[in-house]
Every structure is written in structure tokens, then in C-alpha cells.
Design an enzyme around this catalytic site. Structure first.
Site, PDB file in Angstrom:
ATOM      1  N   LYS A  14      40.866  44.174  30.180  1.00 28.15           N
ATOM      2  CA  LYS A  14      39.890  43.551  30.351  1.00 28.15           C
ATOM      3  C   LYS A  14      38.774  44.525  29.502  1.00 28.15           C
ATOM      4  O   LYS A  14      37.483  44.061  29.082  1.00 28.15           O
ATOM      5  CB  LYS A  14      39.551  42.871  31.932  1.00 28.15           C
ATOM      6  CG  LYS A  14      39.072  43.739  32.964  1.00 28.15           C
ATOM      7  CD  LYS A  14      38.720  43.210  33.986  1.00 28.15           C
ATOM      8  CE  LYS A  14      38.706  44.037  35.620  1.00 28.15           C
ATOM      9  NZ  LYS A  14      39.652  43.090  36.392  1.00 28.15           N
ATOM     10  N   LYS A  56      47.644  49.628  28.664  1.00 30.14           N
ATOM     11  CA  LYS A  56      48.000  48.784  29.426  1.00 30.14           C
ATOM     12  C   LYS A  56      47.025  47.400  28.926  1.00 30.14           C
ATOM     13  O   LYS A  56      46.045  47.915  28.260  1.00 30.14           O
ATOM     14  CB  LYS A  56      47.002  49.058  30.358  1.00 30.14           C
ATOM     15  CG  LYS A  56      47.940  49.554  31.571  1.00 30.14           C
ATOM     16  CD  LYS A  56      47.150  49.350  32.824  1.00 30.14           C
ATOM     17  CE  LYS A  56      46.142  49.119  33.151  1.00 30.14           C
ATOM     18  NZ  LYS A  56      45.692  48.886  34.421  1.00 30.14           N
ATOM     19  N   LYS A  85      37.138  56.159  34.406  1.00 33.88           N
ATOM     20  CA  LYS A  85      36.273  55.106  34.600  1.00 33.88           C
ATOM     21  C   LYS A  85      34.700  55.791  33.989  1.00 33.88           C
ATOM     22  O   LYS A  85      33.751  55.784  33.621  1.00 33.88           O
ATOM     23  CB  LYS A  85      35.619  54.836  35.773  1.00 33.88           C
ATOM     24  CG  LYS A  85      37.495  53.815  35.637  1.00 33.88           C
ATOM     25  CD  LYS A  85      36.358  52.396  36.688  1.00 33.88           C
ATOM     26  CE  LYS A  85      37.637  51.416  36.190  1.00 33.88           C
ATOM     27  NZ  LYS A  85      37.204  50.294  37.383  1.00 33.88           N
TER      28      LYS A  85
HETATM   29  P1  AMP Z   1      42.275  45.504  37.239  1.00 32.72           P
HETATM   30  O1  AMP Z   1      42.135  44.242  36.584  1.00 32.72           O
HETATM   31  O2  AMP Z   1      42.305  46.861  36.630  1.00 32.72           O
HETATM   32  O3  AMP Z   1      40.849  45.276  38.521  1.00 32.72           O
HETATM   33  O4  AMP Z   1      43.718  45.307  37.712  1.00 32.72           O
HETATM   34  C1  AMP Z   1      43.946  44.411  39.639  1.00 32.72           C
HETATM   35  C2  AMP Z   1      45.181  43.942  39.630  1.00 32.72           C
HETATM   36  O5  AMP Z   1      45.464  44.230  38.612  1.00 32.72           O
HETATM   37  C3  AMP Z   1      45.446  45.742  40.000  1.00 32.72           C
HETATM   38  O6  AMP Z   1      46.824  45.693  41.091  1.00 32.72           O
HETATM   39  C4  AMP Z   1      45.728  46.287  38.946  1.00 32.72           C
HETATM   40  O7  AMP Z   1      47.479  47.484  39.529  1.00 32.72           O
HETATM   41  C5  AMP Z   1      46.874  45.283  38.408  1.00 32.72           C
HETATM   42  N1  AMP Z   1      46.468  45.265  36.763  1.00 32.72           N
HETATM   43  C6  AMP Z   1      46.004  45.217  36.152  1.00 32.72           C
HETATM   44  N2  AMP Z   1      46.071  45.537  34.433  1.00 32.72           N
HETATM   45  C7  AMP Z   1      47.887  45.557  35.042  1.00 32.72           C
HETATM   46  C8  AMP Z   1      48.489  45.637  33.677  1.00 32.72           C
HETATM   47  N3  AMP Z   1      48.495  45.440  32.404  1.00 32.72           N
HETATM   48  N4  AMP Z   1      49.963  45.136  34.367  1.00 32.72           N
HETATM   49  C9  AMP Z   1      50.338  45.282  35.480  1.00 32.72           C
HETATM   50  N5  AMP Z   1      48.923  45.039  36.657  1.00 32.72           N
HETATM   51  C10 AMP Z   1      47.773  45.352  35.722  1.00 32.72           C
END
Ligand code: AMP
Ligand code: TRP
Length: 338
Positions: A203, A200, A116
Site C-alpha cells: 500500500k 512486494k 520503516k
Molecule cells: P500489511 O499490509 O503490510 O500491514 O500486511 C497485512 C497482512 O497482509 C500481513 O499478513 C502481510 O503478510 C500480508 N501481505 C501484505 N502485503 C502482501 C503481499 N504483497 N503478498 C502477500 N501477503 C501480503
């Protein structure tokens, strides 16, 4: 022997931008299931969000959208606790103590910070660097024992365990904090981008075609699935045939997760099928699952004051749990309280 700490689930997600299928399958859906077996706290971690600048109006909208997504997905704010982090000051207070427990060397190893902060580390906020300490405080302010997260959060959770352990040891209070465990379950713990099976779903990906947002309507979902990258071969009849085919593997595991089956089951049905047919089925199951959720989210968002009231009530209940624990921490550390 009875366990020293009774089972309690805590998890959180940042209110930044659109939630997507990865958030749903990798996190929220597992949170929903855990409600049946554990008392749960589900937090919208707005203090974490401001480690990078957020437009205040957009932040407020995103907090409400995340709350609506949790509830529309089936999280019950009556039986369990749903709230936004900044309303419970114990998180920030305990994070300060943990800033003094965690070592700079530990934080330097965090891959998410490196990602980040990018090349310009000097210009990252200090908050981004100590972010994992706040995450440890989120969990340990309640002495939570189980933390459902996606794969990418494993390293942060290890750090939470290290902080708990070091606090317990340094202050000579062996079982004060539990060592929280990650709960990583489900066939889609890592949902990949629809445009590149090695990245991955995220967003922050500039291409909206890379992800299915929880706000997408049926047409948008169908279009994105249709445009998803694949290879020219038909589907294999067993998972071994997916090796080296990242995009195919991703679509199969999304289908498996959405239809609550294993990849074996899916390939038993679709082995030999062309992607055009499989994508049709995938788009149907995605629409079937996600559209009712989106409709419910939109319904809830029509009345923001109702969402704010749910969050305020959740925060009140969270405060009641965290305050006595924080008082004990302050005693252990040696602070004087009037
Ligand atoms: P974030 O959107 O990165 O803040 O992640 C929020 C939650 O969603 C966390 O528990 C991440 O591990 C899960 N998460 C985010 N992106 C993915 C993805 N592509 N696949 C699986 N889990 C995800
Ligand atoms: N760091 C997590 C993420 O980026 C969000 C988070 C903050 C969290 N505090 C938490 C997750 C506590 C689980 C428990 O996804």
C-alpha cells in the site's frame, strides 16, 4: 498426550490505507479458510497503526473499511471474533510486560523496523521500535497457537515465540504461554507489484498501478492487469520456465491463487499463450472474485454504526477471553490486585 494449549487462531492487519490483492491472497483468504477448522480471532490492529502518525478521521475510516473487508471476504463475526485492538486494553497491558521481557538486541534485528524507520532512526517513534512486543501481546493475550500471516511477518512471529519462551523460563512457568506457530499457506504468500516483479505489492508504493486495491472497480482492475509489466516471451508450459521471469511468475501465481489451482495447472492451460490473452483471462478471474467483494464492502460501509456495533460486540467477547489470562500474568509477575 493432549496438547497443553487448545488450538486457537489469532491474526491482525493494520488499518492504514487501502487493502490490496496481496492482503487478500496473502492473509484474509487464508483467515476465511481457517474458520472451518479453528476458533478464530481477527483483529484490526489500530494500536499498531499509530506507530506512525495517522490522521484521526482517516484512521476511523480505515478501521471501518478493514472491518468491512474482513466481513465481505467471508469472515463470520458471529461464529468467530472480529474487533479492533484498542477496545481491549489487555493488549496494551500485556505489551508493557513484554517490553520488559524482550531484549533490545532482539528488536534491533527486526528488518521491518529498519525498513520503516529508514535512515532517520532517531526520529522514529519508540512505538515503532517496540511494535513486535505489542504483536506478541496480541497473540499471547489469548494464548493463541496459530497465526496466519504473510511471509514478511515470519520474523516477528519468531520474536513472539522468543518472548513466550523467555517469560515461561524467567518466571518458572514452563507451559504458561504456548509458542505460537506461523501458518503460511497458499500459492500467493508473496504477491508482487504489477510494475516490478521483484518488489512486494504494497500500500505504500507511490504508483497505484502497482497494486489492485480491494476498492477498485472492474474497469480499474482490467486496466491495471492490462498495463502490468511482462516480458516479450509467451508463457512457458511448466513452472521451471518461469525462473528469472519475476513478472510472469507473479501473474501466474495470482491467477493460480484466484482460480484455486496450482501454477502447473495454469501453465498446462496457458503454456505457449501470449500475455495479451493470458491477461484477459487474469482480468476476468480477478473481476469475478473481487468485484462482489468490493460491492459487499461498499454496502456494509453505508451503515458505519452497524460496523461499530459488530466491533464493539467482538471486543466484548475478546475481553472475556483475555482478562483472565492477563490476571494470571499479573499474578505470575508478582503484582498485587485488590
Ligand atoms: P500489511 O499490509 O503490510 O500491514 O500486511 C497485512 C497482512 O497482509 C500481513 O499478513 C502481510 O503478510 C500480508 N501481505 C501484505 N502485503 C502482501 C503481499 N504483497 N503478498 C502477500 N501477503 C501480503
Ligand atoms: N504486524 C502485522 C503486519 O504488519 C500485523 C499484526 C499485528 C499481527 N499484530 C498481529 C499479525 C498479531 C498477526 C498476529 O501485518
Amino acid at each position: 498426550m493432549a496438547p497443553a494449549h487448545s488450538p486457537l487462531v489469532f491474526s491482525g492487519m493494520q488499518p492504514t490505507g487501502n487493502l490490496h490483492l496481496g492482503n487478500y491472497l496473502g492473509a484474509i483468504r487464508n483467515w476465511v479458510k481457517l474458520q472451518e477448522t479453528h476458533p478464530c480471532l481477527y483483529c484490526i490492529v489500530d494500536l499498531h497503526a499509530v506507530t506512525v502518525f495517522q490522521d484521526p478521521k482517516e484512521l476511523r475510516d480505515s478501521i471501518r473499511a478493514a472491518a468491512a473487508a474482513y466481513i465481505a471476504s467471508g469472515i463470520d463475526p458471529e461464529k468467530h471474533i472480529v474487533f479492533n485492538q484498542s477496545q481491549v486494553s489487555a493488549h496494551a497491558e500485556l505489551a508493557w510486560v513484554f517490553n520488559c521481557v524482550a531484549r533490545i538486541g532482539w528488536l534491533n534485528r527486526m528488518t521491518q523496523f529498519k525498513e520503516k524507520a529508514g535512515k532517520n532512526r532517531e526520529n522514529a517513534s519508540a512505538g515503532l521500535f517496540v511494535y513486535p512486543n505489542l504483536m506478541a501481546a496480541d497473540i499471547l493475550a489469548y494464548k493463541a497457537t496459530h497465526v496466519p500471516v504473510g511471509e514478511d511477518q515470519k520474523q516477528h512471529l519468531e520474536l513472539s515465540r522468543d518472548i513466550a519462551q523467555k517469560f515461561n523460563t524467567d518466571y518458572g512457568v514452563p507451559d504458561f504461554f504456548p509458542l505460537p506457530e506461523p501458518v503460511i499457506t497458499g500459492p500467493a504468500t508473496r504477491v508482487m507489484s504489477l510494475r516490478d516483479g521483484t518488489q512486494k505489492m504494497s500500500k505504500s508504493d507511490p504508483s497505484d498501478y502497482s497494486r489492485i486495491n480491494l476498492t477498485d472497480d472492474a474497469d480499474a482492475i482490467a486496466l491495471k492487469v492490462r498495463k502490468a509489466r511482462t516480458d516479450p516471451d509467451p508463457l512457458p508450459s511448466e513452472p521451471a520456465g518461469l525462473v528469472g521471469r519475476a513478472e510472469a511468475e507473479n501473474l501466474v501465481s495470482i491467477y493460480a491463487a484466484l482460480s484455486d489451482q496450482s501454477a502447473e495447472d495454469v501453465l498446462r492451460d496457458f503454456g505457449g499463450a501470449q500475455f495479451s490473452d493470458f491477461k484477459k483471462a487474469l482480468s476476468d478471474v480477478a473481476v469475478e472474485t473481487l468485484v462482489p467483494l468490493t460491492d459487499e464492502m461498499n454496502r456494509l460501509l453505508q451503515d458505519p454504526s452497524e460496523i461499530d456495533a459488530i466491533l464493539a460486540k467482538g471486543a466484548g467477547r475478546a475481553r472475556e477471553l483475555a482478562e483472565p489470562i492477563l490476571r494470571d500474568v499479573y499474578d505470575v509477575v508478582g503484582f498485587i490486585r485488590g
